[in-house]
Structures are given as structure tokens and as C-alpha cells.
Write a protein that holds these residues in place. Structure first.
Motif, mmCIF file in Angstrom:
data_model
loop_
_atom_site.group_PDB
_atom_site.id
_atom_site.type_symbol
_atom_site.label_atom_id
_atom_site.label_comp_id
_atom_site.label_asym_id
_atom_site.label_seq_id
_atom_site.Cartn_x
_atom_site.Cartn_y
_atom_site.Cartn_z
ATOM 1 N N LYS A 134 13.812 -13.722 2.084
ATOM 2 C CA LYS A 134 13.542 -14.377 0.779
ATOM 3 C C LYS A 134 14.104 -13.669 -0.230
ATOM 4 O O LYS A 134 13.350 -12.606 -0.390
ATOM 5 N N ARG A 135 14.576 -14.122 -0.890
ATOM 6 C CA ARG A 135 15.141 -13.119 -2.236
ATOM 7 C C ARG A 135 13.845 -13.643 -3.259
ATOM 8 O O ARG A 135 13.496 -14.725 -3.664
ATOM 9 N N LYS A 136 13.591 -12.693 -3.971
ATOM 10 C CA LYS A 136 12.525 -13.003 -5.152
ATOM 11 C C LYS A 136 13.372 -13.438 -6.278
ATOM 12 O O LYS A 136 14.428 -12.764 -6.579
ATOM 13 N N LYS A 137 13.111 -14.370 -7.000
ATOM 14 C CA LYS A 137 13.697 -14.980 -7.982
ATOM 15 C C LYS A 137 13.197 -13.991 -9.334
ATOM 16 O O LYS A 137 11.911 -14.093 -9.661
ATOM 17 N N PHE A 138 13.947 -13.340 -10.083
ATOM 18 C CA PHE A 138 13.549 -12.715 -11.084
ATOM 19 C C PHE A 138 13.717 -13.625 -12.422
ATOM 20 O O PHE A 138 14.855 -14.395 -12.665
ATOM 21 N N GLU A 139 12.614 -13.900 -13.157
ATOM 22 C CA GLU A 139 12.629 -14.455 -14.440
ATOM 23 C C GLU A 139 13.249 -13.601 -15.623
ATOM 24 O O GLU A 139 12.497 -12.542 -15.752
ATOM 25 N N GLU A 140 13.964 -14.017 -16.304
ATOM 26 C CA GLU A 140 14.483 -13.175 -17.498
ATOM 27 C C GLU A 140 13.373 -13.252 -18.706
ATOM 28 O O GLU A 140 13.053 -14.464 -19.090
#
Length: 69
Positions: free
Chosen positions: A6-12
Motif C-alpha cells: 500500500k502506498r501512502k498518499k502524500f497530501e500537499e
């Protein structure tokens, strides 16, 4: 059995530049630099240029006799 990574979603995140401290420093630096410039002019040394001699008289160029052809 393979697990899917699972890839972590990076929030800008919006970066807010706080320019107030920089403006405060500049507001303080301008009068200090102007005052330092005034004191630096008082510290100058007056020097007179060296005296020059009048130019030596020019010698007339030696004329060579013309050769006849």
C-alpha cells in the motif's frame, strides 16, 4: 500469497511564508546602514595629489637631408 504494497498518499500542504520577521529585520537594517555610511565618510583620510613638474620642452625632430634622385 503476495501482498500488495500500500502506498501512502502524500497530501500537499500549502506552505505559507511568514515574511514579517524578514521585513522587521530589513526595517531595522536600513537606518543602521545609512548611519554607518555617514560615519564611514568621517573616517576618510584627506590626501593631496603629488605635485607635478612642468613638462620638459620638446626637442625639434632632427631633419635629415633629402636624398636627390
Amino acid at each position: 500469497m503476495m501482498r500488495c504494497a500500500k502506498r501512502k498518499k502524500f497530501e500537499e500542504e500549502e506552505i505559507v511564508a511568514d515574511l514579517l520577521p524578514v521585513m522587521n529585520v530589513m526595517f531595522l537594517m536600513i537606518p543602521l546602514l545609512l548611519a554607518a555610511m555617514e560615519y564611514a565618510s568621517f573616517a576618510s583620510i584627506n590626501v593631496s595629489p603629488p605635485r607635478s613638474r612642468p613638462p620638459a620642452p620638446r626637442r625639434s625632430p632632427t631633419t635629415r637631408p633629402r636624398r636627390s634622385r
